[in-house]
Design an enzyme around this catalytic site. Structure first.
Site, mmCIF file in Angstrom:
data_model
loop_
_atom_site.group_PDB
_atom_site.id
_atom_site.type_symbol
_atom_site.label_atom_id
_atom_site.label_comp_id
_atom_site.label_asym_id
_atom_site.label_seq_id
_atom_site.Cartn_x
_atom_site.Cartn_y
_atom_site.Cartn_z
ATOM 1 N N GLY A 11 -22.429 27.653 -38.278
ATOM 2 C CA GLY A 11 -21.565 28.767 -38.653
ATOM 3 C C GLY A 11 -21.126 28.673 -40.095
ATOM 4 N N ARG A 72 -28.576 28.512 -36.952
ATOM 5 C CA ARG A 72 -28.565 27.413 -35.984
ATOM 6 C C ARG A 72 -30.019 27.109 -35.628
ATOM 7 N NH1 ARG A 72 -23.271 26.826 -34.873
ATOM 8 N NH2 ARG A 72 -21.939 28.685 -34.911
ATOM 9 N N ASP A 103 -20.990 19.530 -36.429
ATOM 10 C CA ASP A 103 -21.546 18.428 -35.643
ATOM 11 C C ASP A 103 -23.070 18.503 -35.510
ATOM 12 O OD1 ASP A 103 -21.130 16.163 -33.606
ATOM 13 O OD2 ASP A 103 -22.217 17.657 -32.441
ATOM 14 N N THR A 125 -16.890 23.718 -41.439
ATOM 15 C CA THR A 125 -16.612 24.451 -40.203
ATOM 16 C C THR A 125 -15.148 24.845 -40.192
ATOM 17 O OG1 THR A 125 -16.402 24.287 -37.797
ATOM 18 C CG2 THR A 125 -16.360 22.225 -39.020
ATOM 19 N N ASP A 127 -13.395 25.243 -37.662
ATOM 20 C CA ASP A 127 -12.737 24.725 -36.463
ATOM 21 C C ASP A 127 -11.918 23.462 -36.699
ATOM 22 O OD1 ASP A 127 -13.980 26.786 -35.047
ATOM 23 O OD2 ASP A 127 -15.744 25.557 -34.616
ATOM 24 N N ASP A 129 -12.806 20.414 -36.325
ATOM 25 C CA ASP A 129 -12.987 19.614 -35.111
ATOM 26 C C ASP A 129 -13.875 18.387 -35.300
ATOM 27 O OD1 ASP A 129 -15.349 20.977 -35.533
ATOM 28 O OD2 ASP A 129 -15.566 21.696 -33.482
ATOM 29 N N ARG A 171 -13.318 26.960 -31.002
ATOM 30 C CA ARG A 171 -14.098 26.391 -29.889
ATOM 31 C C ARG A 171 -13.170 25.573 -28.989
ATOM 32 N NH1 ARG A 171 -19.705 23.958 -31.988
ATOM 33 N NH2 ARG A 171 -18.291 22.616 -33.168
#
Length: 319
Positions: A11, A72, A103, A125, A127, A129, A171
């Site tokens: 993304g 992706r 990741d 990202t 996120d 995360d 997410r």
């Protein structure tokens, strides 16, 4: 090392272009040639390469998205596909690669390193995360975008005495929800990493309305529950005029904030210097406001820990 490649994968995130610019300009200042690899690992395997000059990345630090495009590409997990990627790099004389992504992108960077092409991963990202970093490129801008949207939603919520359940991205990570929830004065923050009680949230809203409050805002991380489902659950415990709102991919777009531009620039510059030292298979991060590195392999077993004290802080603000 004479020539390096750079790609963005997964993304898109605001600040990726700032990182691309930093990598390109730093590498050129050290006498290296730089090739942009378009469309992530898919473009790498297809040989979609283009040289990058300092002029090519001029006026890009302020742009959202990624000038190299992204995709992706789960096929990169296959050994034969990895071999094709290495063949393309050798064909174009590229000695090392910088990968900006999350990741999944790190798995590709590690695979290249194991095949003899030193690669460095930068955390791109929204996120936030990724383990062993307090910050990922794009996270701050995504939070600003979400907060701005919620500020606007509050106007109509107040005008109509409504409760809005606002779904934000992330997410399975609740970092955006926690930060934005506190910053926007949310009545409740719901994340997947911590238990929550819809009935308790409903009772809290009732108390607030009884005291004269004219609206309610619930910030909901996407990994916890859908906004529509949460709204329906909420209505089981109170007669609210409620609406569900999903901010979705608008959080990925827009001009990167100062923090994202500066941190992405620091990371891109540092990544090139690591390659110049002959290092590979590393992920760059920020820990305690300092640049850091960890073996990419360690990240796959690690777990990101959010600032969950923000949940307690927000509860104190809503009592």
């Amino acid at each position: 090392m004479k020539r390096i490649g750079i790609l963005t994968s997964g993304g898109d995130a605001p600040g990726m272009n700032a990182a691309i610019r930093a990598v390109t300009r730093t590498a050129i200042s050290h006498g290296l040639e730089v090739f942009g690899i378009r469309y992530g690992f898919a473009g790498l395997v297809a040989g979609d390469f283009s040289p990058l000059t300092a002029e090519d990345v001029d006026h890009t630090i302020n742009l959202g998205g990624t000038i190299l495009y992204s995709a992706r590409y789960p096929e990169m997990a296959q050994e034969e596909v990895q071999q094709k990627a290495v063949e393309q790099l050798k064909k174009h004389g590229i000695d090392a690669v910088i990968v900006i992504g999350g990741d999944g992108s790190y798995h590709g960077a590690l695979a290249l390193t194991r095949h003899g092409i030193n690669s460095i991963g930068l955390p791109g990202t929204i996120d936030n995360d990724i383990p062993y970093t307090d910050y990922t490129i794009g996270y701050d801008t995504a939070c600003e975008t979400a907060m701005d949207a919620i500020d606007k939603i509050r106007d109509t919520a107040s005008s109509h005495h409504r409760v809005f359940v606002v779904n934000v991205m992330g997410r399975e990570c609740g970092d955006i929800a926690m930060r934005v929830g506190v910053a926007s004065g949310a009545d409740a923050i719901v994340i997947p990493e911590r238990p929550y009680d819809v009935k308790e949230i409903a009772e809290s809203l009732k108390r607030s309305f009884a005291k004269g409050k004219d609206h309610g805002i619930i910030v909901l991380a996407e990994g916890a529950m859908s906004a529509d489902k949460f709204k329906d659950e909420l209505l089981k415990y109170g007669d609210f005029d409620a609406r569900a709102n999903v901010l979705a991919h608008m959080q990925r777009g827009g001009r990167p904030t100062v923090e994202d531009r500066v941190n992405a620039t620091k990371m891109g510059n540092y990544a090139v210097k690591l390659l110049l030292e002959g290092k590979g298979g590393l992920a760059v991060g920020f820990e305690n406001n300092e640049l850091s590195t960890h073996d990419i392999l360690d990240l796959f077993d690690g777990k990101h820990e959010g600032d969950y004290a923000l949940l307690d802080l927000n509860k104190d603000m809503t009592k």
